[in-house]
Design a protein around this motif. Sequence first.
Motif, PDB file in Angstrom:
ATOM      1  N   LEU A 210       1.279  -1.197   2.942  1.00  0.00           N
ATOM      2  CA  LEU A 210       1.481   0.143   3.504  1.00  0.00           C
ATOM      3  C   LEU A 210       2.961   0.425   3.766  1.00  0.00           C
ATOM      4  O   LEU A 210       3.445   1.541   3.540  1.00  0.00           O
ATOM      5  N   TYR A 211       3.692  -0.584   4.255  1.00  0.00           N
ATOM      6  CA  TYR A 211       5.138  -0.405   4.442  1.00  0.00           C
ATOM      7  C   TYR A 211       5.826  -0.083   3.114  1.00  0.00           C
ATOM      8  O   TYR A 211       6.709   0.789   3.042  1.00  0.00           O
ATOM      9  N   LEU A 212       5.435  -0.790   2.059  1.00  0.00           N
ATOM     10  CA  LEU A 212       6.057  -0.560   0.760  1.00  0.00           C
ATOM     11  C   LEU A 212       5.721   0.824   0.212  1.00  0.00           C
ATOM     12  O   LEU A 212       6.564   1.471  -0.419  1.00  0.00           O
ATOM     13  N   VAL A 213       4.488   1.288   0.453  1.00  0.00           N
ATOM     14  CA  VAL A 213       4.124   2.644   0.047  1.00  0.00           C
ATOM     15  C   VAL A 213       4.975   3.665   0.804  1.00  0.00           C
ATOM     16  O   VAL A 213       5.478   4.634   0.223  1.00  0.00           O
ATOM     17  N   CYS A 214       5.147   3.438   2.097  1.00  0.00           N
ATOM     18  CA  CYS A 214       5.983   4.326   2.913  1.00  0.00           C
ATOM     19  C   CYS A 214       7.424   4.308   2.394  1.00  0.00           C
ATOM     20  O   CYS A 214       8.063   5.357   2.253  1.00  0.00           O
ATOM     21  N   PHE A 215       7.938   3.124   2.091  1.00  0.00           N
ATOM     22  CA  PHE A 215       9.302   3.005   1.559  1.00  0.00           C
ATOM     23  C   PHE A 215       9.451   3.775   0.247  1.00  0.00           C
ATOM     24  O   PHE A 215      10.410   4.529   0.046  1.00  0.00           O
ATOM     25  N   ALA A 216       8.489   3.587  -0.644  1.00  0.00           N
ATOM     26  CA  ALA A 216       8.589   4.168  -1.987  1.00  0.00           C
ATOM     27  C   ALA A 216       8.539   5.685  -1.963  1.00  0.00           C
ATOM     28  O   ALA A 216       9.153   6.343  -2.818  1.00  0.00           O
ATOM     29  N   ASN A 217       7.846   6.268  -1.003  1.00  0.00           N
ATOM     30  CA  ASN A 217       7.632   7.713  -1.001  1.00  0.00           C
ATOM     31  C   ASN A 217       8.522   8.469  -0.014  1.00  0.00           C
ATOM     32  O   ASN A 217       8.505   9.702   0.005  1.00  0.00           O
TER      33      ASN A 217
END
Length: 711
Positions: A210-217
């Motif tokens: 979820l952190y990586l999804v937040c980072f990517a978007n």
Amino acid sequence: MSTTTTAPPAGGASRQGQMPSHRVLTYSLGDVANNMSFMMTSMFLMVYMTDIVGLSAGVAGTIYGITKIWAGFADLIAGNVVDRTNTRWGRLRPYLLFGPAPLALVFIALFSTPAGLNPTMAIAWIFLFDALYQLAYSFINIPYGSLASAMTQDPVDRSKLSGSRSIAASLAAVALAYVVAPQFGDTAADGIRQQFMITCIILAVIAIVLYLVCFANSREVVPRASGRISFKQTFKMLGQNGPLKVLLLMAVLFLTSNFVFNAVALYYVRAITGNAAYFAALQLSQTVGTILVASFAPTITRHLGKRNGYLMGAVFAIAGYSMIFLIPGGSLTPALIAWFVVGLGVGGTNSMMFSMQADTVDYGEHVSGIRSEGGSYSILSFTRKIGQGIGGWLGGLVIGAFGYTAGVEVLEGSDVALGLRIAAGAVPAALALGAMLVAFFYRLDADTHAKVVDDLTQRRTQTSIAEAKGVDAELTLVGAAGVGDGRTTLMRKPGLPNPPIVTLFGQRGSGATDIGPLVAQRLGVPYIDQKFSSRELAQVDQTTLLSDSAFNRFLRSLSGAGGQGTELGAATEAASNHRMATQNTQDVLADVENGGVMLGRNGALVLGPVVGTLHVRLVAPMDRRIERVMYKTGMSASDAAEQCEIEDRLRSEMSLRLYKWDPNADEEYDLTINTASTTYEQVADLIVNMYHSKYPENVAPVRGESEDGNK
């Protein structure tokens, strides 16, 4: 720590309230990730320490208390490090990329205490990894909390991000309770330590994703600020800021109340209601209450005021905690009601507390000349961490004093059962009562705050004029008696005529965009159009205008709900709003240097005290406004009606967030005109005649003429 600037983002700002929905959603996933670990430690670490590791309740409470207070220092450390960060991914986003792995490792280690350790080693293990967890968490939560204001400078979008975060965090806590609470039904079962370790591994993996999804978007499009928090100045401001000191004491007492309850709630549910699995349903009931009352926070503020809204929330909390102390054992339904009432109390007090905090920032600037959103909110955050730590320590102390140990049988009427009722009900109720009594000494009511805002606005206007002209601010003042209308700020040297300045604020469809140029032409001064979306909204862009859904408004209503880790986000938003308002003030003054007719831009407030100004509000009945919008844009009647409603609401929201004033209040204007039954030319003549009647000596300067009259 620095706060966010409001310089225009690279590539141009997005239109008001138009951040893509997927970006709002993926930002909120960051707080779901936060709560995979944070709520695990908040709700379940105490029970893990006593019932699985075998520590005494008093020792467990002490560890809980010390590490929560340490978390306040960890926030300061993380904030200073983040401030110096500058990478190709931005200043904040890198921590969502590189921070999750260390956080996951220490989180898993915290809930993987090896069997067979002696008590001293077990204490050292948990204390060490809990302290490391708090530090690692700060290095993610601090940049995450600031990210919303770096993603957009639009107050409407920022409030949607904050509101979505509040909902996501609450739902994550409920989901976690459903998964984890039943595992505490039998803490003596074989393999229970391994079960918890596996659970935490799964939670950590989900959080990393979820952190990586937040980072990517996410995108950092608002440049960073250049300033840092000066704690020396902040504490100087605090010394003169009585309302803030009262608010901090309220925060300590209420957060202590809340975290005594949080620390022992699972013990209570398992023993008094008879089933640990009930904890999830009770958590959901509390969450519903919290979100419900937070969504009505703006309405509560309007009708009761912030302090009275806080008092109402405290009453709910006291009632809920009292019910928890009194409800009979083995009863789920009364417990659901009690948890719901507690949710009303927690949501209400949190919402009002953060709103009151914003007011104390203004008051601090008013009495000390020092404005410090970052420092003020940092003090509040640290104070809240102290309350959390004291609450956890006190909860463990109370149940330990009444004989709670791992595996003890809790019989109704026993000392242990009484201790659980006292810790979960009586003690939180007493502390909430203390917070409510302290709140009576909070004197910064709506009228006082409005006067503070008016005074600050006048000061800023005077300062901006003085800086532009290179003179002392005192030289921009004139006695009100000298002009007869209460105006006290000069745009010209004393004795020189002032150029005509008219500000207009109009409802959508009132004709303001047509009337403004006519007035400017008659007065011989420039017409200055709106800055915030007016020209764009006048075009046929139905997608932009009709996207302000009920759900988006609901998200914005939750933006001040507060909760764990939201203080810095609130600080950066407040600082960003203030910087945007300051820049707008400077732009407004520069634009009317040689006179002008200005539409919107909060001109009636910014130029309110300026000598030689006339402030006009244009209105019309809704049916007439709908007809005009239909004629101008080709919209259907229903779309035109919705456009009028949305644009008026968003403009009002912008003014309230940036300047904390209501542009629709008639008393802010010299003249309010209903344009429904007159032509635009007649309205323009009326305004011009009124201006010449009020200021017959003011004329538009000859092109190229300087202030002293020379060409």
